[in-house]
Structures are given as C-alpha cells and as structure tokens.
Motif scaffolding. Structure first.
Motif, mmCIF file in Angstrom:
data_model
loop_
_atom_site.group_PDB
_atom_site.id
_atom_site.type_symbol
_atom_site.label_atom_id
_atom_site.label_comp_id
_atom_site.label_asym_id
_atom_site.label_seq_id
_atom_site.Cartn_x
_atom_site.Cartn_y
_atom_site.Cartn_z
ATOM 1 N N LYS A 41 -0.111 12.557 -3.231
ATOM 2 C CA LYS A 41 -0.434 11.724 -4.393
ATOM 3 C C LYS A 41 -0.446 10.246 -4.012
ATOM 4 O O LYS A 41 -1.337 9.487 -4.419
ATOM 5 N N ILE A 42 0.534 9.841 -3.227
ATOM 6 C CA ILE A 42 0.577 8.445 -2.760
ATOM 7 C C ILE A 42 -0.635 8.158 -1.876
ATOM 8 O O ILE A 42 -1.234 7.072 -1.950
ATOM 9 N N CYS A 43 -1.029 9.125 -1.061
ATOM 10 C CA CYS A 43 -2.233 8.942 -0.236
ATOM 11 C C CYS A 43 -3.467 8.771 -1.101
ATOM 12 O O CYS A 43 -4.345 7.948 -0.796
ATOM 13 N N LEU A 44 -3.558 9.523 -2.189
ATOM 14 C CA LEU A 44 -4.704 9.400 -3.083
ATOM 15 C C LEU A 44 -4.743 8.011 -3.717
ATOM 16 O O LEU A 44 -5.811 7.401 -3.828
ATOM 17 N N VAL A 45 -3.597 7.496 -4.112
ATOM 18 C CA VAL A 45 -3.542 6.146 -4.682
ATOM 19 C C VAL A 45 -4.024 5.125 -3.657
ATOM 20 O O VAL A 45 -4.824 4.233 -3.970
ATOM 21 N N HIS A 46 -3.561 5.248 -2.426
ATOM 22 C CA HIS A 46 -4.011 4.325 -1.376
ATOM 23 C C HIS A 46 -5.503 4.478 -1.103
ATOM 24 O O HIS A 46 -6.198 3.485 -0.841
ATOM 25 N N LEU A 47 -5.995 5.714 -1.156
ATOM 26 C CA LEU A 47 -7.428 5.937 -0.962
ATOM 27 C C LEU A 47 -8.236 5.168 -2.001
ATOM 28 O O LEU A 47 -9.183 4.453 -1.656
ATOM 29 N N VAL A 48 -7.880 5.320 -3.262
ATOM 30 C CA VAL A 48 -8.647 4.669 -4.323
ATOM 31 C C VAL A 48 -8.556 3.149 -4.201
ATOM 32 O O VAL A 48 -9.561 2.445 -4.375
ATOM 33 N N GLU A 49 -7.386 2.632 -3.880
ATOM 34 C CA GLU A 49 -7.254 1.185 -3.681
ATOM 35 C C GLU A 49 -8.196 0.710 -2.577
ATOM 36 O O GLU A 49 -8.854 -0.324 -2.703
ATOM 37 N N ARG A 50 -8.267 1.483 -1.512
ATOM 38 C CA ARG A 50 -9.123 1.101 -0.383
ATOM 39 C C ARG A 50 -10.597 1.172 -0.769
ATOM 40 O O ARG A 50 -11.394 0.296 -0.411
ATOM 41 N N LEU A 51 -10.981 2.216 -1.494
ATOM 42 C CA LEU A 51 -12.376 2.357 -1.912
ATOM 43 C C LEU A 51 -12.784 1.207 -2.826
ATOM 44 O O LEU A 51 -13.899 0.672 -2.713
ATOM 45 N N ARG A 52 -11.908 0.818 -3.718
ATOM 46 C CA ARG A 52 -12.213 -0.304 -4.598
ATOM 47 C C ARG A 52 -12.350 -1.603 -3.813
ATOM 48 O O ARG A 52 -13.293 -2.381 -4.024
ATOM 49 N N GLU A 53 -11.408 -1.840 -2.906
ATOM 50 C CA GLU A 53 -11.426 -3.083 -2.128
ATOM 51 C C GLU A 53 -12.677 -3.198 -1.281
ATOM 52 O O GLU A 53 -13.165 -4.305 -1.028
#
Length: 205
Positions: free
Chosen positions: A149-161
C-alpha cells in the motif's frame, strides 16, 4: 474478456509494447503453464490520478516512513514476491515466458519497480510497464503489513510529479477500490490510452 491473439511460449518485446499500446496484455493460466494468452477486457480498471484516495490510517503510517522506498533496485526480487502464494491466491499467472518478457522490458527501461525495504530486506513492492505517459500496473505483494500500500502511494506521487496521465490497473479489486480505482468501458479506456500515448514521461531516474 477476449483473447485476440494465439497463445505462445515467447513474447517478443516489440509485440508486447504494441499490445499495451492497443489495450491488450498477456496472462497465463498458472505458473507452470508454458503458454500465454492475450487479454482485452470489456471494462478496464484505472485509478484516476486526480482522484487517488489515501485512507487516513495509511496516511498517518506513511508520515512515520516505516519503509525505505527504492525504485528499480531489485526487479527479480519484486517479480518473485508477486509470484509467490499469498492469502486468497495459491497460484499465480506469472509463468516463465511472462517473467522473461518483463525482464526484457525492465532492461529496456519500459518496466519499473517500486520497492519497500525494512532492515535490509525486501518486504513489499509492485511493478508495471511505462509507455508514453501511461503506467500499466501489473502486480504487487506484501510480506509485511501495508508494504504494498505504501508502495502504491509512492507510485502515484511519482506519476503525478512526472506528468503521467494514466494509471491502468487492468482489473479492479476491493483493495484497489479503496484507493479510488474504477471500472471504465473499453471505448472510454482506449480514448484515455490514446491521449496518454500522445507524449512522453520519464519514470526513472
């Protein structure tokens, strides 16, 4: 779900990328099956990047930084984790041809991992394919609570950035719906995919 192409035991990289660009992806019946089939769902799972939802308890956990997050540091470890048995899943669709195909994509920079590490051990992660401004999520795993779940949050943050436009989850699950995943009809998905492929975003470095 449709299977538009004949099964096969080897997936050429150029074919695999063309398949993703047309809304198709490979699967296998189980890990020991030597063949793959091609899937083009009638409805597609996506997480709208502007509507991603992080549950309050997970947000609090993330602030404590319980894991070291790494990108693309252990592809083999991540795909091994995704293929191992888990609660509610005794077998996997990741067979030998699929492993090799995504290993090839990783070496070419079209497949990426987000990894959670704890005390020097890989405890969770996910992997997916990038093409244009689209990220196609393939699989995730956790050996410690909340790691994926934490990896998914980091994934989305990275995709947005990095100006990605589409996060494709292939299918939706109750787990993913909690983060905002929705099902959309194939035609709508294909329009979103075409827009995402009209441009380029860099996932890593």
């Amino acid at each position: 779900m449709s299977r538009p192409y004949a099964p096969g035991q080897h997936i050429p990289v150029d074919l695999l990328l063309r398949a993703y660009a047309s809304g198709v992806f490979p699967m296998a019946e189980h890990a020991e099956d030597p063949e793959v089939f091609w899937v083009r769902p009638e409805s597609r799972g996506v997480i709208p990047l502007d509507a991603f939802h992080v549950p309050r308890s997970l947000r609090k956990l993330q602030k404590r930084s319980p894991f070291e997050i790494r990108i693309d540091s252990d592809f083999e470890g991540v795909i091994d984790g995704c293929a191992e048995p888990a609660e509610g899943r005794l077998d996997t669709w990741i067979n030998a041809p699929i492993r090799q195909a995504y290993r090839d994509l990783f070496e070419l920079g079209h497949c990426h991992t987000v990894e959670a590490w704890l005390d020097g051990e890989l405890v969770g992660g996910l992997y997916g394919v990038t093409l244009g401004r689209a990220f196609f999520g393939e699989s995730m795993f956790s050996r410690v609570s909340n790691a994926s779940k934490i990896c998914l949050v980091h994934l989305v943050e990275r995709l947005r950035e990095r100006d990605f436009a589409l996060l494709d989850t292939q299918f939706t699950t109750e787990h993913l719906k909690g983060f905002g995943a929705i099902d959309i009809p194939r035609k709508r998905y294909e329009r979103m995919l075409a827009e995402a492929l009209d441009g380029n975003a860099v996932f890593y470095p």
